[in-house]
Scaffold this motif. Structure first.
Motif, PDB file in Angstrom:
ATOM      1  N   LYS A 194      19.403  45.824  81.854  1.00 10.91           N
ATOM      2  CA  LYS A 194      19.607  47.088  82.280  1.00 10.91           C
ATOM      3  C   LYS A 194      21.257  47.543  82.169  1.00 10.91           C
ATOM      4  O   LYS A 194      21.433  48.646  82.019  1.00 10.91           O
ATOM      5  N   PHE A 195      22.005  46.752  82.046  1.00  8.44           N
ATOM      6  CA  PHE A 195      23.442  46.792  82.023  1.00  8.44           C
ATOM      7  C   PHE A 195      23.624  47.510  80.769  1.00  8.44           C
ATOM      8  O   PHE A 195      24.603  48.460  80.323  1.00  8.44           O
ATOM      9  N   SER A 196      23.420  46.786  79.503  1.00  9.99           N
ATOM     10  CA  SER A 196      23.216  47.412  78.245  1.00  9.99           C
ATOM     11  C   SER A 196      22.698  48.747  78.159  1.00  9.99           C
ATOM     12  O   SER A 196      23.464  49.504  77.184  1.00  9.99           O
ATOM     13  N   LEU A 197      21.609  48.733  78.582  1.00  6.99           N
ATOM     14  CA  LEU A 197      20.999  50.398  78.428  1.00  6.99           C
ATOM     15  C   LEU A 197      21.958  51.339  79.078  1.00  6.99           C
ATOM     16  O   LEU A 197      21.817  52.309  78.558  1.00  6.99           O
ATOM     17  N   ALA A 198      22.374  51.198  80.159  1.00  2.00           N
ATOM     18  CA  ALA A 198      23.377  51.812  81.034  1.00  2.00           C
ATOM     19  C   ALA A 198      24.526  52.363  80.156  1.00  2.00           C
ATOM     20  O   ALA A 198      25.214  53.391  80.023  1.00  2.00           O
ATOM     21  N   LYS A 199      25.052  51.322  79.693  1.00  2.00           N
ATOM     22  CA  LYS A 199      26.253  51.491  78.605  1.00  2.00           C
ATOM     23  C   LYS A 199      25.711  52.146  77.374  1.00  2.00           C
ATOM     24  O   LYS A 199      26.829  53.014  77.076  1.00  2.00           O
ATOM     25  N   LYS A 200      24.761  52.051  76.931  1.00  2.00           N
ATOM     26  CA  LYS A 200      24.329  52.809  75.838  1.00  2.00           C
ATOM     27  C   LYS A 200      24.320  54.471  76.264  1.00  2.00           C
ATOM     28  O   LYS A 200      24.593  55.338  75.361  1.00  2.00           O
ATOM     29  N   ILE A 201      23.396  54.576  77.186  1.00  2.00           N
ATOM     30  CA  ILE A 201      23.369  55.870  77.868  1.00  2.00           C
ATOM     31  C   ILE A 201      24.823  56.745  78.099  1.00  2.00           C
ATOM     32  O   ILE A 201      24.789  57.821  77.588  1.00  2.00           O
ATOM     33  N   ALA A 202      25.421  55.896  78.632  1.00  2.00           N
ATOM     34  CA  ALA A 202      26.942  56.593  78.830  1.00  2.00           C
ATOM     35  C   ALA A 202      27.858  56.760  77.624  1.00  2.00           C
ATOM     36  O   ALA A 202      28.410  57.871  77.586  1.00  2.00           O
ATOM     37  N   LYS A 203      27.723  56.193  76.830  1.00  2.00           N
ATOM     38  CA  LYS A 203      28.114  56.247  75.194  1.00  2.00           C
ATOM     39  C   LYS A 203      27.467  57.556  74.591  1.00  2.00           C
ATOM     40  O   LYS A 203      28.029  58.379  74.174  1.00  2.00           O
ATOM     41  N   GLU A 204      26.138  57.813  74.860  1.00  2.00           N
ATOM     42  CA  GLU A 204      25.704  58.813  74.142  1.00  2.00           C
ATOM     43  C   GLU A 204      25.799  60.248  74.947  1.00  2.00           C
ATOM     44  O   GLU A 204      25.938  61.304  74.378  1.00  2.00           O
ATOM     45  N   ARG A 205      25.718  59.989  76.204  1.00  2.00           N
ATOM     46  CA  ARG A 205      26.261  61.379  77.228  1.00  2.00           C
ATOM     47  C   ARG A 205      27.483  61.576  76.977  1.00  2.00           C
ATOM     48  O   ARG A 205      28.004  62.614  77.687  1.00  2.00           O
ATOM     49  N   LYS A 206      28.399  60.586  76.635  1.00  2.00           N
ATOM     50  CA  LYS A 206      29.965  60.715  76.825  1.00  2.00           C
ATOM     51  C   LYS A 206      30.256  60.950  78.256  1.00  2.00           C
ATOM     52  O   LYS A 206      31.098  61.783  78.738  1.00  2.00           O
ATOM     53  N   GLU A 207      29.576  59.898  79.058  1.00  2.00           N
ATOM     54  CA  GLU A 207      29.925  59.883  80.631  1.00  2.00           C
ATOM     55  C   GLU A 207      30.498  58.433  80.810  1.00  2.00           C
ATOM     56  O   GLU A 207      30.190  57.565  80.114  1.00  2.00           O
ATOM     57  N   SER A 208      31.016  58.488  82.011  1.00  2.00           N
ATOM     58  CA  SER A 208      31.644  57.149  82.415  1.00  2.00           C
ATOM     59  C   SER A 208      30.401  56.339  82.900  1.00  2.00           C
ATOM     60  O   SER A 208      29.294  56.610  83.339  1.00  2.00           O
ATOM     61  N   LEU A 209      30.599  54.880  82.838  1.00  2.00           N
ATOM     62  CA  LEU A 209      29.571  53.999  83.023  1.00  2.00           C
ATOM     63  C   LEU A 209      29.295  53.842  84.399  1.00  2.00           C
ATOM     64  O   LEU A 209      28.055  53.669  84.731  1.00  2.00           O
ATOM     65  N   THR A 210      30.259  54.049  85.257  1.00  2.00           N
ATOM     66  CA  THR A 210      29.831  53.809  86.568  1.00  2.00           C
ATOM     67  C   THR A 210      28.886  55.253  87.202  1.00  2.00           C
ATOM     68  O   THR A 210      27.918  54.601  87.913  1.00  2.00           O
ATOM     69  N   ASN A 211      29.293  56.066  86.448  1.00  2.00           N
ATOM     70  CA  ASN A 211      28.207  57.208  86.833  1.00  2.00           C
ATOM     71  C   ASN A 211      26.888  56.980  86.271  1.00  2.00           C
ATOM     72  O   ASN A 211      25.641  57.323  87.194  1.00  2.00           O
ATOM     73  N   VAL A 212      26.746  56.586  85.231  1.00  2.00           N
ATOM     74  CA  VAL A 212      25.313  56.221  84.570  1.00  2.00           C
ATOM     75  C   VAL A 212      24.649  55.219  85.395  1.00  2.00           C
ATOM     76  O   VAL A 212      23.347  55.116  85.883  1.00  2.00           O
ATOM     77  N   ILE A 213      25.422  54.146  85.954  1.00  2.00           N
ATOM     78  CA  ILE A 213      24.805  52.953  86.744  1.00  2.00           C
ATOM     79  C   ILE A 213      24.350  53.689  88.001  1.00  2.00           C
ATOM     80  O   ILE A 213      23.302  53.246  88.515  1.00  2.00           O
ATOM     81  N   LEU A 214      24.986  54.763  88.559  1.00  5.40           N
ATOM     82  CA  LEU A 214      24.795  55.203  89.750  1.00  5.40           C
ATOM     83  C   LEU A 214      23.372  56.018  89.401  1.00  5.40           C
ATOM     84  O   LEU A 214      22.497  55.868  90.350  1.00  5.40           O
ATOM     85  N   ASP A 215      23.359  56.880  88.526  1.00 13.08           N
ATOM     86  CA  ASP A 215      22.291  57.531  88.143  1.00 13.08           C
ATOM     87  C   ASP A 215      21.184  56.994  87.759  1.00 13.08           C
ATOM     88  O   ASP A 215      19.923  57.412  88.352  1.00 13.08           O
ATOM     89  N   GLN A 216      21.136  55.624  87.239  1.00 14.36           N
ATOM     90  CA  GLN A 216      19.962  54.837  87.187  1.00 14.36           C
ATOM     91  C   GLN A 216      19.558  54.061  88.135  1.00 14.36           C
ATOM     92  O   GLN A 216      18.601  53.455  88.211  1.00 14.36           O
ATOM     93  N   ARG A 217      20.092  54.348  89.254  1.00 16.01           N
ATOM     94  CA  ARG A 217      19.972  53.633  90.829  1.00 16.01           C
ATOM     95  C   ARG A 217      19.964  52.057  90.509  1.00 16.01           C
ATOM     96  O   ARG A 217      19.034  51.496  91.197  1.00 16.01           O
ATOM     97  N   LEU A 218      20.903  51.449  89.667  1.00 10.08           N
ATOM     98  CA  LEU A 218      20.899  50.225  89.693  1.00 10.08           C
ATOM     99  C   LEU A 218      21.961  49.642  90.948  1.00 10.08           C
ATOM    100  O   LEU A 218      21.729  48.290  91.007  1.00 10.08           O
ATOM    101  N   ILE A 219      22.466  50.343  91.395  1.00 12.89           N
ATOM    102  CA  ILE A 219      23.162  50.271  92.523  1.00 12.89           C
ATOM    103  C   ILE A 219      23.416  51.325  93.313  1.00 12.89           C
ATOM    104  O   ILE A 219      23.658  52.540  92.712  1.00 12.89           O
ATOM    105  N   SER A 220      23.756  51.415  94.749  1.00 19.39           N
ATOM    106  CA  SER A 220      24.283  52.575  95.496  1.00 19.39           C
ATOM    107  C   SER A 220      25.672  52.605  95.263  1.00 19.39           C
ATOM    108  O   SER A 220      26.442  51.760  94.999  1.00 19.39           O
TER     109      SER A 220
END
Length: 563
Positions: free
Chosen positions: A22-48
């Motif tokens: 899940k962490f690797s997927l979030a990292k990949k999405i962050a890179k594609e969207r050019k977004e911060s990894l913390t934002n993607v982790i929150l958007d993916q609901r991996l943690i509050s």
């Protein structure tokens, strides 16, 4: 210290909080969207957001502060200029004898800490806060909308006096006024902004947590300027004043772009405008965040896995039906399936889904759109609403022929939905075979966590409101009293006692006993009695469960139950 991906991996993956996949997927999405990894982790609901902040704060060795749970005094806040606070991503949130409490995104920043200490003469007590939390709290720098508008109007009238022109000869600073209206709505999480003309004034109203609030009364002279500005933004005809017009535009806030849906209609006193705010933060919903309890979640998750059949979400206008459908679509949205929707309007764009906007002007209504979708080789079909017999028949036939169909329907509750569908001339055997689940829902306001208080009510009094059958389910004290909760009212919740909304639900599975009742054309009362014998929890019971836990107030559930 910048929180890098390597540090986040150490905090979350090495601790076992988030698995590597899940962490690797979030990292990949962050890179594609050019977004911060913390934002993607929150958007993916991996943690509050709060858990994220607490863990990072522990890693950095600083205390954590959740700014959303704190009422910030504007006088304390303005010790630091807004421009510095935005640039450095810091917020001063409290002051006492020990010093000034400051929330930092990078609390180890000694330079800015020393700057504040030199400026104030007080010791800085650093805290860590998340980026989202700090950005959200920057709104406290804004003055009350009434004060800002008074300043705008006063300045404009002074300028007009200098030029000796009539107010109608020269436009007021309407761009600034319009920006203020929009940003105030966004900051206060309004879903709609109403600009309503009256004989001698214009009233600005905001729908917050489902309730309309009169916020400001403006001079009537401003009205036409505001309407013209909105029409220009949404590319509508500014020379038409006697016909309804619909459009849209967007505006930028620090963290996102907000889409605005515009409706202009002529009324006796002028043109009334309603703006629907569709923000990115409202799209970050998951099924589990809507207020569904574990039992209802389990029922929904089980039924959406079925390859075909019809799922309906019922309730009155504005009860969150479409939001529930979108949350289901987010689960179903994988590359292996073709999802098509016909909507009016498209509330949110979802990547990977083919969304069609219904357009009555070109004859593209729900039924014609559904016919077109069927020829697009869909696996899953979402119809915005079943409004007529033709759409109902097509939806049922689509579900019968191997498609999964999702839609909304206007009905009081899940039991009422079934006879209403039969009234739309759907054959009972077709309905009993195709329909697999009915979700009924309402929205209730949540008690503000800042000013929540408990109170006691007698069992006899509660029984008057609910009836003994429901009142007896609440735990009682020795004095035969029941403890309930309410919001006292504070600046955080605009003195309403409520902050945010949640859903109350019932999920009716179409099992064999219900199918038999459909075949017999049973009425809503008979179906309701059977569902309760089968153990289905009603919306009222779900609401009272949330009342007992202090999530919402008794008055809210009673109000919602009467809709």
């Amino acid at each position: 210290m910048e929180i890098t991906g390597k540090i986040l991996k150490k905090i979350f993956v090495d601790s076992g909080l988030i698995n590597q996949k899940k962490f690797s997927l979030a990292k990949k999405i962050a890179k594609e969207r050019k977004e911060s990894l913390t934002n993607v982790i929150l958007d993916q609901r991996l943690i509050s957001d709060e858990e994220l902040g607490q863990l990072i704060a522990d890693y950095l060795g600083f205390p954590f502060v959740n700014l959303r749970k704190i009422e910030i005094n504007r006088e304390i806040l303005t010790i630091l200029p807004e421009i510095v606070a935005k640039k450095q991503e810091i917020i001063i949130f409290d002051r006492n004898q020990k010093g000034i409490k400051v929330a930092f995104r990078q609390p180890e920043n000694l330079e800015i800490r020393e700057f504040i200490e030199r400026k104030t003469g007080d010791k800085v007590i650093p805290y860590y806060a998340t980026k989202r939390d700090i950005q959200e709290s920057l709104k406290y720098y804004r003055k009350e909308i009434k004060t800002e508008f008074e300043e705008i109007i006063k300045k404009s009238l002074e300028e007009l006096k200098k030029t000796h022109k009539r107010p109608t000869d020269e436009p007021l600073p309407i761009i600034k006024a319009m920006d203020l209206i929009l940003h105030y709505g966004y900051d206060n999480k309004a879903s709609d902004i109403h600009i309503e003309p009256y004989k001698n004034e214009t009233v600005l109203r905001y729908r917050i947590d489902g309730v309309l609030h009169d916020v400001l009364t403006l001079p009537k002279i401003l009205h036409d300027f505001l309407v013209s500005r909105i029409k220009i933004l949404s590319k509508l005809r500014i020379d038409i004043h006697d016909a309804a017009q619909d459009g849209h535009f967007s505006f930028q806030v620090p963290s996102e772009k907000v889409d605005v849906r515009v409706s202009v209609v002529p009324i006796e006193e002028g043109e009334k405008v309603v703006l629907r705010l569709l923000s990115e933060r409202a799209r970050r919903f998951e099924l589990k965040d809507l207020g569904l309890e574990l039992n209802e979640l389990k029922i929904i998750r089980k039924n959406i896995k079925k390859p075909w059949g019809m799922i309906l979400v019922s309730g009155p206008t504005g009860c969150g039906k479409t939001t529930t459908l979108y949350a289901i679509l987010k689960i179903l949205n994988v590359r292996e399936v073709n999802i098509c929707t016909i909507e009016d309007p498209i509330e949110y764009d979802i990547e990977g889904i083919s969304q069609i906007q219904a357009n009555p002007k070109t004859g593209l209504n729900f039924s014609k759109g559904l016919r077109a979708i069927i020829r697009q080789d869909p696996d899953i079909i979402m119809v915005g609403e079943i409004r007529d017999e033709e759409t109902a028949a097509l939806a049922v036939n689509s579900a019968m022929t191997g498609h999964q169909v999702l839609s909304t329907f206007h009905a009081t509750d899940s039991s009422t939905t079934l006879p209403r569908l039969l009234d739309m001339k759907i054959e009972p055997f077709l309905l009993s075979t195709s329909l697999i689940l009915v979700i009924a829902q309402r929205l209730v306001r949540k008690i503000c966590p800042k000013c929540i208080e408990s109170y006691e009510i007698s069992f006899a009094r509660l029984s008057q409101f609910l009836g003994k059958d429901l009142a007896v389910k609440f735990p009682r004290t020795k004095e035969n009293k029941i403890r309930l909760f309410r919001g006292k009212g504070c600046p955080l919740c605009q003195k309403t006692g409520y902050l945010g909304r949640t859903g109350i639900f019932e999920a009716l599975e179409i099992k064999d006993p219900i199918k038999k009742l459909i075949m017999e054309k049973a009425n809503a009362s008979q179906i309701r009695a059977k569902t309760q014998r089968l153990g289905m929890r009603t919306m009222v019971e779900d609401g009272l469960n949330k009342v007992e836990r202090g999530i919402t107030a008794l008055e809210e559930v009673l109000r919602a139950a009467q809709e």
